[in-house]
Design a protein around this motif. Structure first.
Motif, PDB file in Angstrom:
ATOM      1  N   MET A 141      73.512  45.919  83.594  1.00 10.72           N
ATOM      2  CA  MET A 141      73.158  44.445  84.610  1.00 10.72           C
ATOM      3  C   MET A 141      74.255  43.106  84.059  1.00 10.72           C
ATOM      4  O   MET A 141      74.934  42.611  84.704  1.00 10.72           O
ATOM      5  CB  MET A 141      71.792  43.890  84.677  1.00 10.72           C
ATOM      6  CG  MET A 141      70.914  43.936  85.129  1.00 10.72           C
ATOM      7  SD  MET A 141      71.346  44.654  86.830  1.00 10.72           S
ATOM      8  CE  MET A 141      71.722  43.038  87.297  1.00 10.72           C
ATOM      9  N   ALA A 142      74.913  43.397  82.295  1.00 10.09           N
ATOM     10  CA  ALA A 142      75.481  42.298  82.361  1.00 10.09           C
ATOM     11  C   ALA A 142      76.946  42.725  82.894  1.00 10.09           C
ATOM     12  O   ALA A 142      77.549  41.955  83.286  1.00 10.09           O
ATOM     13  CB  ALA A 142      76.273  42.237  80.102  1.00 10.09           C
ATOM     14  N   LYS A 143      76.850  44.144  82.610  1.00  9.90           N
ATOM     15  CA  LYS A 143      78.678  44.358  83.476  1.00  9.90           C
ATOM     16  C   LYS A 143      78.328  43.800  84.760  1.00  9.90           C
ATOM     17  O   LYS A 143      79.315  43.189  85.641  1.00  9.90           O
ATOM     18  CB  LYS A 143      78.549  45.807  82.912  1.00  9.90           C
ATOM     19  CG  LYS A 143      79.476  46.436  81.775  1.00  9.90           C
ATOM     20  CD  LYS A 143      79.360  47.708  82.165  1.00  9.90           C
ATOM     21  CE  LYS A 143      79.356  48.540  81.151  1.00  9.90           C
ATOM     22  NZ  LYS A 143      80.038  49.758  80.931  1.00  9.90           N
ATOM     23  N   ALA A 144      77.522  44.214  85.651  1.00 11.30           N
ATOM     24  CA  ALA A 144      77.861  43.359  86.931  1.00 11.30           C
ATOM     25  C   ALA A 144      77.742  42.622  87.351  1.00 11.30           C
ATOM     26  O   ALA A 144      78.119  42.049  88.504  1.00 11.30           O
ATOM     27  CB  ALA A 144      76.050  44.089  87.606  1.00 11.30           C
ATOM     28  N   ILE A 145      77.057  41.170  86.411  1.00 12.75           N
ATOM     29  CA  ILE A 145      77.611  40.203  86.489  1.00 12.75           C
ATOM     30  C   ILE A 145      78.262  39.819  85.996  1.00 12.75           C
ATOM     31  O   ILE A 145      79.097  38.565  86.938  1.00 12.75           O
ATOM     32  CB  ILE A 145      76.250  39.241  85.937  1.00 12.75           C
ATOM     33  CG1 ILE A 145      74.443  39.440  86.214  1.00 12.75           C
ATOM     34  CG2 ILE A 145      76.363  37.801  85.563  1.00 12.75           C
ATOM     35  CD1 ILE A 145      73.306  39.139  85.220  1.00 12.75           C
ATOM     36  N   ALA A 146      78.916  40.170  85.384  1.00 13.27           N
ATOM     37  CA  ALA A 146      81.047  39.900  84.458  1.00 13.27           C
ATOM     38  C   ALA A 146      81.415  39.774  86.286  1.00 13.27           C
ATOM     39  O   ALA A 146      82.436  39.678  85.964  1.00 13.27           O
ATOM     40  CB  ALA A 146      80.710  40.525  83.300  1.00 13.27           C
ATOM     41  N   LEU A 147      81.934  41.351  86.659  1.00 14.05           N
ATOM     42  CA  LEU A 147      81.688  41.447  88.115  1.00 14.05           C
ATOM     43  C   LEU A 147      82.193  40.426  89.038  1.00 14.05           C
ATOM     44  O   LEU A 147      82.921  40.592  89.441  1.00 14.05           O
ATOM     45  CB  LEU A 147      81.403  43.157  88.111  1.00 14.05           C
ATOM     46  CG  LEU A 147      82.440  43.505  89.823  1.00 14.05           C
ATOM     47  CD1 LEU A 147      83.874  43.423  89.104  1.00 14.05           C
ATOM     48  CD2 LEU A 147      81.579  44.908  90.410  1.00 14.05           C
ATOM     49  N   VAL A 148      80.122  40.282  89.276  1.00 17.55           N
ATOM     50  CA  VAL A 148      80.339  38.676  89.832  1.00 17.55           C
ATOM     51  C   VAL A 148      81.209  37.725  90.092  1.00 17.55           C
ATOM     52  O   VAL A 148      81.547  37.110  90.593  1.00 17.55           O
ATOM     53  CB  VAL A 148      78.761  38.736  90.402  1.00 17.55           C
ATOM     54  CG1 VAL A 148      78.422  37.740  91.667  1.00 17.55           C
ATOM     55  CG2 VAL A 148      78.192  40.122  91.125  1.00 17.55           C
ATOM     56  N   ASP A 149      80.679  37.308  88.506  1.00 17.07           N
ATOM     57  CA  ASP A 149      81.238  36.252  87.692  1.00 17.07           C
ATOM     58  C   ASP A 149      83.716  36.334  88.346  1.00 17.07           C
ATOM     59  O   ASP A 149      83.919  35.524  88.774  1.00 17.07           O
ATOM     60  CB  ASP A 149      81.106  36.247  86.412  1.00 17.07           C
ATOM     61  CG  ASP A 149      79.849  35.660  86.297  1.00 17.07           C
ATOM     62  OD1 ASP A 149      79.495  35.127  87.308  1.00 17.07           O
ATOM     63  OD2 ASP A 149      79.611  35.710  85.184  1.00 17.07           O
ATOM     64  N   GLU A 150      83.838  37.677  88.124  1.00 14.10           N
ATOM     65  CA  GLU A 150      85.301  37.722  88.477  1.00 14.10           C
ATOM     66  C   GLU A 150      85.306  37.211  89.889  1.00 14.10           C
ATOM     67  O   GLU A 150      86.258  36.868  90.267  1.00 14.10           O
ATOM     68  CB  GLU A 150      86.031  38.798  87.669  1.00 14.10           C
ATOM     69  CG  GLU A 150      85.890  38.982  86.667  1.00 14.10           C
ATOM     70  CD  GLU A 150      86.009  39.964  86.113  1.00 14.10           C
ATOM     71  OE1 GLU A 150      86.810  40.975  86.987  1.00 14.10           O
ATOM     72  OE2 GLU A 150      85.348  40.835  84.872  1.00 14.10           O
ATOM     73  N   LEU A 151      83.802  38.044  90.936  1.00 17.79           N
ATOM     74  CA  LEU A 151      85.093  38.171  92.032  1.00 17.79           C
ATOM     75  C   LEU A 151      84.672  36.361  92.506  1.00 17.79           C
ATOM     76  O   LEU A 151      85.130  36.114  93.381  1.00 17.79           O
ATOM     77  CB  LEU A 151      83.288  38.430  93.206  1.00 17.79           C
ATOM     78  CG  LEU A 151      84.095  40.560  93.082  1.00 17.79           C
ATOM     79  CD1 LEU A 151      82.600  40.890  93.547  1.00 17.79           C
ATOM     80  CD2 LEU A 151      84.556  41.030  93.978  1.00 17.79           C
TER      81      LEU A 151
END
Length: 168
Positions: A141-151
């Protein structure tokens, strides 16, 4: 950003983008091109079949006979035709499948597979990522949230990511 939104609202079969109208119906003319564009497969020929007319009628009857199932939504015509350079025949998803089946079994399968992928916006989890999500959901989930932030921040662009470019 507008390229990104457009790509999420449309789907592609081979190299042909299938347009949608404001009501979410799909353009049969684009599907016709994706199927190879044979004269025998033109949308106007399909629209003259009993199968097409029966599906239109069944759609309307189903909607009218079960208003509770429709959640109060206003019925939209399952097929509409517009003119002009961006015009075409636009139909609901069920008629897309029927049209593809009318063209050929192989095109029908291709359309089903593309729509299935489209339903997930093309996001299919690799087995190793799914395993990580199960084994360590916090890290996943931390990696997924970081990816969404980048998007969201435009650091990466889903359409241009393969080319290594950023949005802008």
């Amino acid at each position: 950003y507008s390229d990104w939104c457009l790509c999420l609202n449309n789907l592609t079969i081979d190299t042909i983008t299938i347009r949608k109208d404001s009501e979410g119906r799909y353009c049969l003319n684009d599907l016709h091109k994706a199927a190879g564009g044979a004269e025998k497969d033109e949308p106007n020929r399909y629209a003259r079949t009993d199968e097409f007319r029966n599906l239109i009628e069944a759609n309307r009857n189903e909607y009218e006979s079960n208003p509770a199932k429709n959640g109060g939504k206003v019925w939209i015509a399952p097929c509409t035709t517009t003119g002009g350079c961006r015009g075409g025949t636009y139909v609901v998803e069920e008629l897309v499948y029927a049209y593809a089946m009318w063209i050929s079994p192989s095109f029908h399968l291709k359309v089903i597979r593309v729509f299935k992928e489209y339903a997930t916006k093309g996001m299919v989890m690799k087995p190793e990522v799914a395993e990580q999500a199960i084994n360590d959901p916090k890290v996943f989930m931390a990696k997924a949230i970081a990816l969404v932030d980048e998007l969201v921040n435009g650091q990466i662009c889903p359409i241009k990511a393969k080319a290594g470019r950023t949005c802008g």
